[in-house]
Structures are given as structure tokens and as C-alpha cells.
Design a protein around this motif. Structure first.
Motif, PDB file in Angstrom:
ATOM      1  N   UNK A 117      86.039  51.242  54.331  1.00 55.02           N
ATOM      2  CA  UNK A 117      85.468  52.309  53.812  1.00 55.02           C
ATOM      3  C   UNK A 117      85.181  52.201  52.146  1.00 55.02           C
ATOM      4  N   UNK A 118      84.343  53.298  51.779  1.00 56.19           N
ATOM      5  CA  UNK A 118      84.082  53.086  50.325  1.00 56.19           C
ATOM      6  C   UNK A 118      85.290  53.532  49.568  1.00 56.19           C
ATOM      7  N   UNK A 119      85.504  53.208  48.320  1.00 50.84           N
ATOM      8  CA  UNK A 119      86.729  53.546  47.425  1.00 50.84           C
ATOM      9  C   UNK A 119      86.732  55.075  47.193  1.00 50.84           C
ATOM     10  N   UNK A 120      85.621  55.813  47.321  1.00 50.82           N
ATOM     11  CA  UNK A 120      85.585  57.012  47.015  1.00 50.82           C
ATOM     12  C   UNK A 120      84.453  57.748  47.598  1.00 50.82           C
ATOM     13  N   UNK A 121      84.087  58.913  47.401  1.00 52.29           N
ATOM     14  CA  UNK A 121      82.814  59.415  47.973  1.00 52.29           C
ATOM     15  C   UNK A 121      81.683  59.227  46.984  1.00 52.29           C
TER      16      UNK A 121
END
Length: 237
Positions: A117-121
Motif C-alpha cells: 500500500x501507499x505510505x499515506x493517502x
């Protein structure tokens, strides 16, 4: 007159001390030669394992970016472009973890899943489900750094040099990321978005395994950090 028979001298004799020493010497030389061969063999095995791991990371990342429905409700292209444009780069984490309730039965083998997943949005470009460690037990997503089964890998996505020059800014060879997007998605005419992906195994990320939570990584410091692999990829509209 028969006298006492004289003792018979055996024609067989034992090994001399010199022969024993020579035999031991030959044996030891052979053993040392075999031990010497173990070093390159073990190194070759390690290289094969590293190559397999990199291939797995590349395939996992490519599949995630191209086809995961977790990244966006609409276009993955738009979401990824926006994520990279937000900070000049986007960060994706990949690792394996032990399923949270796998220890309920101590006799059962551990269940290991893959998390990406991405580290954040990334400034709102990425859906919550596309962020690493999104919790959804009903869907089998219970990932947590504390349950990591091995290394945590960080992949930094930056604009590639093959993007038309009027859409990127060259920050210089000593800067990282070297290229950043200079125009918005609406002004981007190409049907593809080319990126450079650098795969890192950072100590700061490994500390999260001991319960440190999401590590903070200064992207500027990665300019001098050695990646374990770098390659180019593209997503299409």
C-alpha cells in the motif's frame, strides 16, 4: 634331528610414520579445498534468493499499480499521477506479515500474507484501502508492522526522465528526486505516466517491526542511499 622351528617373518608390514603423515596431509588439503568452494556456493545461493525476492517485489508492485481496485474508485492513472505530483514522489511499502489470529491454535502452521500500500493517502489522491496497513478483518486485511515476517521494503516512485521535458523540472543530478512534475494532470497530454521505481530496505523501516509505527523517512536523504534495485515502469490511462 628336528630342531625348534624358526619363527616365520610376516611379509605384511604396517604404514610407516611418513606415509601416515602424507596421507593426512592429502586429506586435509582436500577438505580445505572443499571448504573453500563453500564460500562462492553460499554467495551464489544468496544472490539467487535476492534475485527471486526482487522479481517478486517488482511483480507485486506492477500488479498493484496497474490493476488494484484499492487505489482509486475511478482511474488508477489519475490517482497515481496525483500522488506523485503532490510531494514530487510517492512511497509504497511492501512486506509479509503473520496473520493476527494465526496463533489461536499453537499446532497450526503460521499463516503469512502479503501487504502492499501507499505510505499515506498522498494528499487525498489514494483511497483509504490503498494505504498500507488498512484494517478490514472481514476481507482478511489485518496487516501490522509488528507482525512483519521479514523485511519491510519501501519503493519510491518519481517521474521518469522519458516524460516530455516541458512537463517535468530537472532539479539536478545531486537532488532526489531529480525530476518533478511541473504541470497538472489536466495539462498532461500523454496516454502513459512513466516513473522510476527505486526499491529500498531502510533501517528506519525495519525499526517499525519492533512496534515503532510508521517510520518517517526524509526523501532528501535517500539521494545517497543505495537501493537494492531500480527500474522504470509506466501506468496507462
Amino acid at each position: 634331528m628336528n630342531g625348534t622351528p624358526s619363527p616365520q617373518v610376516s611379509s605384511k608390514s604396517g604404514f610407516s610414520l611418513i606415509e601416515v603423515v602424507m596421507a593426512l596431509g592429502i586429506f586435509l588439503v582436500s577438505v580445505l579445498a572443499l571448504i573453500g568452494l563453500l564460500g562462492p556456493s553460499l554467495k551464489s545461493i544468496e544472490e539467487v534468493e535476492t534475485t527471486d525476492e526482487i522479481a517478486s517485489l517488482v511483480n507485486t508492485l506492477n500488479a498493484f499499480l496497474h490493476s488494484s481496485s484499492d487505489i482509486a474508485t475511478g482511474s488508477n492513472f489519475n490517482a497515481i499521477f496525483g500522488a506523485v505530483a503532490d510531494n514530487g514522489y510517492a512511497s509504497v511499502l511492501i512486506y509479509r506479515y503473520y496473520e493476527a489470529d494465526a496463533g489461536a491454535d499453537p499446532t497450526a502452521p503460521p499463516v503469512i500474507n502479503l501487504e502492499i500500500g501507499f505510505e499515506s493517502d498522498e494528499g487525498g489522491s489514494i483511497e483509504a484501502r490503498g494505504v498500507v496497513n488498512f484494517q478490514d478483518p472481514d476481507a482478511g486485511r489485518t496487516a501490522d508492522f509488528e507482525n512483519a515476517a521479514g523485511s519491510i521494503y519501501r519503493i519510491i516512485l518519481t517521474p521518469s526522465s522519458v516524460i516530455p521535458t516541458d512537463h517535468i523540472t530537472d532539479n539536478g543530478v545531486s537532488s532526489y528526486p531529480r525530476y518533478t512534475l511541473s504541470k497538472s494532470l489536466a495539462a498532461y497530454p500523454e496516454g502513459y505516466f512513466a516513473m522510476e521505481a527505486r526499491i529500498f530496505r531502510l533501517e528506519a523501516d525495519q525499526s517499525a517491526i519492533q512496534g515503532g509505527g510508521m517510520p518517517t523517512v526524509d526523501i532528501a536523504n535517500l539521494a545517497d542511499e543505495s537501493s537494492i534495485f531500480t527500474y522504470n515502469l509506466a501506468v496507462v490511462r
